[in-house]
Write a protein that holds these residues in place. Structure first.
Motif, short mmCIF file in Angstrom:
data_model
loop_
_atom_site.label_atom_id
_atom_site.label_comp_id
_atom_site.label_asym_id
_atom_site.label_seq_id
_atom_site.Cartn_x
_atom_site.Cartn_y
_atom_site.Cartn_z
N SER A 260 0.84 -1.21 0.03
CA SER A 260 -0.01 -0.02 0.09
C SER A 260 0.78 1.17 0.16
O SER A 260 1.64 1.24 0.74
N ILE A 261 0.48 2.32 -0.75
CA ILE A 261 1.56 3.47 -0.82
C ILE A 261 0.45 4.68 -1.17
O ILE A 261 -0.53 4.35 -1.93
N ALA A 262 0.75 5.59 -0.77
CA ALA A 262 -0.05 7.04 -0.59
C ALA A 262 0.64 7.80 -1.71
O ALA A 262 1.92 7.93 -1.88
N LEU A 263 -0.31 8.05 -2.87
CA LEU A 263 0.06 8.85 -3.77
C LEU A 263 -0.58 10.28 -3.86
O LEU A 263 -1.66 10.34 -3.35
N THR A 264 -0.05 11.08 -4.60
CA THR A 264 -0.79 12.30 -4.97
C THR A 264 -0.86 12.59 -6.51
O THR A 264 0.11 12.54 -7.15
#
Length: 122
Positions: free
Chosen positions: A28-32
């Motif tokens: 899981s990775i947070a992206l913008t």
């Protein structure tokens, strides 16, 4: 007015190059997604999580991926090209009379930095 993807980064504003080799199989990775109007300069932040179904403890037919929900994109593996193509496909049919109209539509899929903002907060 239409929205366009101006760039895609991690939440720390790092580029995605080489990132796939650093991630485990289930991740899981947070992206913008930096989105803006097609007829003007400028961009605003739209955050979301990219993860595998396995990270969420689920099994999903890989043929059905990627799947985009509110603030989350499920993918088979980390592939920036697939993520960008999914975002572009998602926003291609959106239209608005103003950027605020578009931002409201985009916030159905992403966490917009101005989500819930009204003039009374100025």
């Amino acid at each position: 007015m239409k929205a366009v993807l101006k760039r895609l980064t991690t939440v720390e504003e790092d580029h995605l190059d080489g990132l796939e080799s650093k991630l485990p199989r289930d991740f899981s990775i947070a992206l913008t997604a930096w989105l803006g109007p097609d007829d003007a300069n400028g961009e605003e932040m739209f955050g979301f999580e990219v993860c595998t179904p396995g990270f969420r403890g689920r099994e999903i037919d890989p043929e059905k991926l990627p799947i985009m929900g509110r603030g989350r994109m499920l993918v088979e593996r980390f592939d920036p090209e697939v993520i960008v193509a999914t975002i572009r496909h998602l926003i291609a049919d959106l239209n608005g009379d103003s950027w605020h109209d578009l931002g409201t539509q985009l916030s159905r899929y992403f966490y917009w930095e101005f989500d819930g903002y009204t003039e009374e907060y100025r």
